[in-house]
Design an enzyme around this catalytic site. Structure first.
Site, PDB file in Angstrom:
ATOM      1  N   GLY A   1      34.832  47.160  36.415  1.00  0.00           N
ATOM      2  CA  GLY A   1      36.087  46.914  36.983  1.00  0.00           C
ATOM      3  C   GLY A   1      37.146  46.477  36.006  1.00  0.00           C
ATOM      4  N   SER A   2      37.778  45.603  36.427  1.00  0.00           N
ATOM      5  CA  SER A   2      39.355  45.438  35.646  1.00  0.00           C
ATOM      6  C   SER A   2      39.084  45.207  34.491  1.00  0.00           C
ATOM      7  CB  SER A   2      40.103  44.757  36.476  1.00  0.00           C
ATOM      8  OG  SER A   2      40.535  45.203  37.707  1.00  0.00           O
ATOM      9  N   THR A   3      37.966  44.436  33.958  1.00  0.00           N
ATOM     10  CA  THR A   3      37.917  44.327  32.354  1.00  0.00           C
ATOM     11  C   THR A   3      37.860  45.572  31.522  1.00  0.00           C
ATOM     12  OG1 THR A   3      35.030  44.548  32.768  1.00  0.00           O
ATOM     13  CG2 THR A   3      36.360  42.285  32.970  1.00  0.00           C
TER      14      THR A   3
END
Length: 640
Positions: free
Chosen positions: A281-283
């Site tokens: 995801g956004s990591t």
């Protein structure tokens, strides 16, 4: 008389022939059989070596415990006592009767029994029932670091974790001895009782038992609060790659690991921190930022129109969690805009982005000393569709392990060097490669700080009162393995390092299938905060304001200077003539950041903290401004 003499002569001839047969013709074979009957070869197995944490705290030991066996031929007709024997050993009567009724010379009744059971058997005084002492693996902290340690089988063989991976080292070398047997096949040591073999090697880990304990407790509390199916957490030293803690939920007690056919056994024993790839995801936007800034295709101030939450890429549509118009790249990271990340990735291009993903270690095993590590899933760039560049920019369509993600963030934290995570301190870990420059790492760090410290950042709940934090939240959908499509299940995560201006630890928290909120900033960031606060206290890291109040303390060994103290010290005692500043004791990232800011051309060797520098501190400045730094893993070894 002649007849009798003939009979005796014939008998004598038969005896002579029989003697020749036994001594000459069959002699060697009979001698071998006699040796088997009268001599015994016994294998002596050493105790497994202890496993200790970085401070010498015992995590796994070997102790002597009794095992009970029966000689069925000697046991004879004692059926009336079988019920008492079964009760003493807490075994089914049918099982004990079957073992005692056999024809073998030796049968185990129960191995590695508690002392009170062995005492109960001895009080029965049964003929043919004996006890012998064997080595048993004992884990004094029960389930602490269970997925790191693993466990052993009843024959002292490593089955999981480090016990399995380092089994030849921990188990040691067994050796055989020969002894005599009497008519009842009892062993007699005619040359004296042999000395036991030396135990296996002692293994010292990078794990800190205190940090491991708080990581496990906070992770378990976070999983329970989120009503999640499970979770994982990692704490790394970004300068050296040392794993300070590795935890999973659910977990198990290696003293009683259970049986393979038990329900849920595999889920408890599986080390999901290294075996379970997930979509980050956004990591992953931190990796995109590092690649784009390193390639100079974007600056933090560049503006991107985020299409008010919807963006069409071919026949696919990209969505943001919130509607945004124009955002700077710094705000794209701060507010975690998928559309902004997609447009940055389009500038970077698929080939360059893929090259950086490989450089950061994705799609390959890290090489940690644990069995079962998986490489994740990163398809070759030749197989990417148009949408893959967009989805990879915000962490979908690619799978990584928690350990890979933590190692990638460690590279940003330490100034751009990818180091191999490791658990065994006796192994010297080399730097794998440089992935981005120190300047890029410093810029990405500032972007990640905004995501935590600025109002509206997705990682606000990871903020600490006394230390700056750099990190990134992630919320990813899980793929349904049966349909191959995304399901409604989510993974919330947070990865960050602290203190952001002088990183000591990288911490990853992953919450699998949370039942309350799926956002990493809600379920994972608070766990990061709880772990980070305790870890920094245990490591003795002082807040930036604390050393200023210690300025009037009595003279003694100087503490490691924080940036605030270093600046105040330079201001209060500025030399009259320009001289070379001191970089001793600084981490690689901080030393490089300061050196580049002052215009130095730097050459670095080693990893960790600055131990030596050339020219030395206080030397007159020269026009070339060339600086050589030597780093060591332990900050306490810096030269004065």
């Amino acid at each position: 008389m002649l007849a009798v003499a003939g009979v005796f002569a014939g008998l004598l001839a038969l005896i002579v022939l029989r003697a020749v047969d036994l001594t000459v013709l069959r002699g060697p074979e009979l001698a071998r059989l006699a040796a088997l009957q009268h001599r015994a070869r016994i294998e002596l197995t050493p105790h497994r070596g202890p496993i200790v944490d970085r401070h010498g705290e015992a995590l796994a030991l070997s102790v002597d415990v009794p095992s009970v066996y029966v000689r069925p031929r000697e046991f004879g007709r004692q059926d009336a006592r079988l019920a008492a024997l079964a009760a003493a050993l807490h075994l089914p009567l049918r099982a004990v009767r079957g073992k005692a009724a056999g024809t073998q010379g030796f049968v185990w009744l129960k191995r590695q029994v508690p002392p009170h059971e062995a005492e109960a058997v001895a009080r029965l005084g049964l003929k043919g029932v004996y006890t012998v002492r064997e080595g048993r693996r004992f884990y004094p902290h029960n389930g602490l670091a269970a997925h790191v340690l693993g466990f052993v089988g009843v024959d002292s063989q490593g089955l999981e974790g480090l016990e399995r991976r380092l089994d030849p080292v921990i188990r040691g070398q067994s050796h055989d001895i020969e002894a005599d047997r009497d008519g009842r096949r009892q062993v007699i040591f005619t040359a004296g009782v042999p000395a036991p073999p030396a135990q296996g090697s002692r293994v010292e880990l990078t794990i800190d038992a205190g940090i491991q304990d708080v990581t496990e407790r906070e992770l378990a509390a976070g999983v329970a609060a989120a009503k999640a199916a499970g979770g994982a957490a990692l704490v790394l030293d970004p300068s050296t790659g040392e794993v300070l803690a590795l935890a999973n939920v659910p977990t198990f007690d290696p003293n009683q690991p259970g049986r393979r056919h038990d329900r849920g056994w595999r889920d408890r024993v599986r080390n999901r921190a290294i075996t379970d790839p997930y979509e980050p995801g956004s990591t992953f936007k931190a990796i995109l930022a590092a690649a784009a800034i390193e390639e100079r295709v974007v600056k933090p101030t560049d503006m991107f129109f985020c299409e008010n939450g919807r963006y069409q890429v071919g026949r696919w549509r990209i969505h943001d969690a919130h509607r945004h118009g124009w955002l700077s790249f710094a705000q794209v990271i701060q507010y975690s805009s998928n559309i902004g990340a997609t447009k940055v990735a389009e500038r970077l291009g698929a080939e360059r982005y893929y090259r950086y993903l490989r450089a950061f270690g994705f799609g390959a095993r890290t090489g940690i000393e644990l069995p079962g590590e998986t490489p994740g899933i990163l398809r070759p760039v030749e197989r990417w569709a148009r949408i893959d560049l967009a989805t990879h920019s915000f962490g979908q369509g690619v799978s990584v392990t928690p350990l890979q993600m933590a190692a990638a963030f460690a590279a940003i934290a330490n100034g751009g060097l990818l180091v191999r995570p490791y658990l065994v301190r006796r192994v010297l870990t080399p730097v794998v490669r440089r992935v981005v420059s120190a300047r890029t790492a410093a810029t990405v760090t500032e972007l990640l700080r905004r995501a935590v410290e600025e109002k509206g950042g997705t990682g606000e709940k990871a903020r600490l009162d006394d230390f700056p934090v750099a990190g990134k939240t992630g919320t990813a959908q899980k793929v349904n393995l049966h349909t191959g499509t995304y399901s409604s299940k989510r993974i919330g995560s947070f990865v960050g390092f602290v203190p952001a201006d002088r990183p000591r630890v990288v911490i990853l928290v992953l919450i699998d299938e949370p039942g309350v909120s799926s956002y990493g900033g809600v379920v994972a960031a608070p766990v990061f905060r709880a772990i980070a606060g305790t870890v920094l206290k245990r490591l003795g890291v002082e807040s930036p304001a604390l050393p200023l109040r210690m300025a009037s303390a009595p003279a003694g060994p100087a503490p490691r200077k924080t940036p605030a103290l270093a600046r105040s010290a330079r201001t209060a005692a500025a030399p009259a003539e320009p001289s070379t500043p001191s970089f001793l004791g600084l981490s690689r990232r901080e030393a490089l950041t300061r050196a580049y800011a002052a215009g130095w051309d730097v050459q670095v060797s080693g990893v960790g903290y600055v131990s030596e520098q050339s020219p030395p501190p206080g030397a007159p400045l020269v026009p070339e401004r060339r600086l050589a730094l030597r780093l060591v893993p332990d900050p306490g070894t810096a030269s004065p």
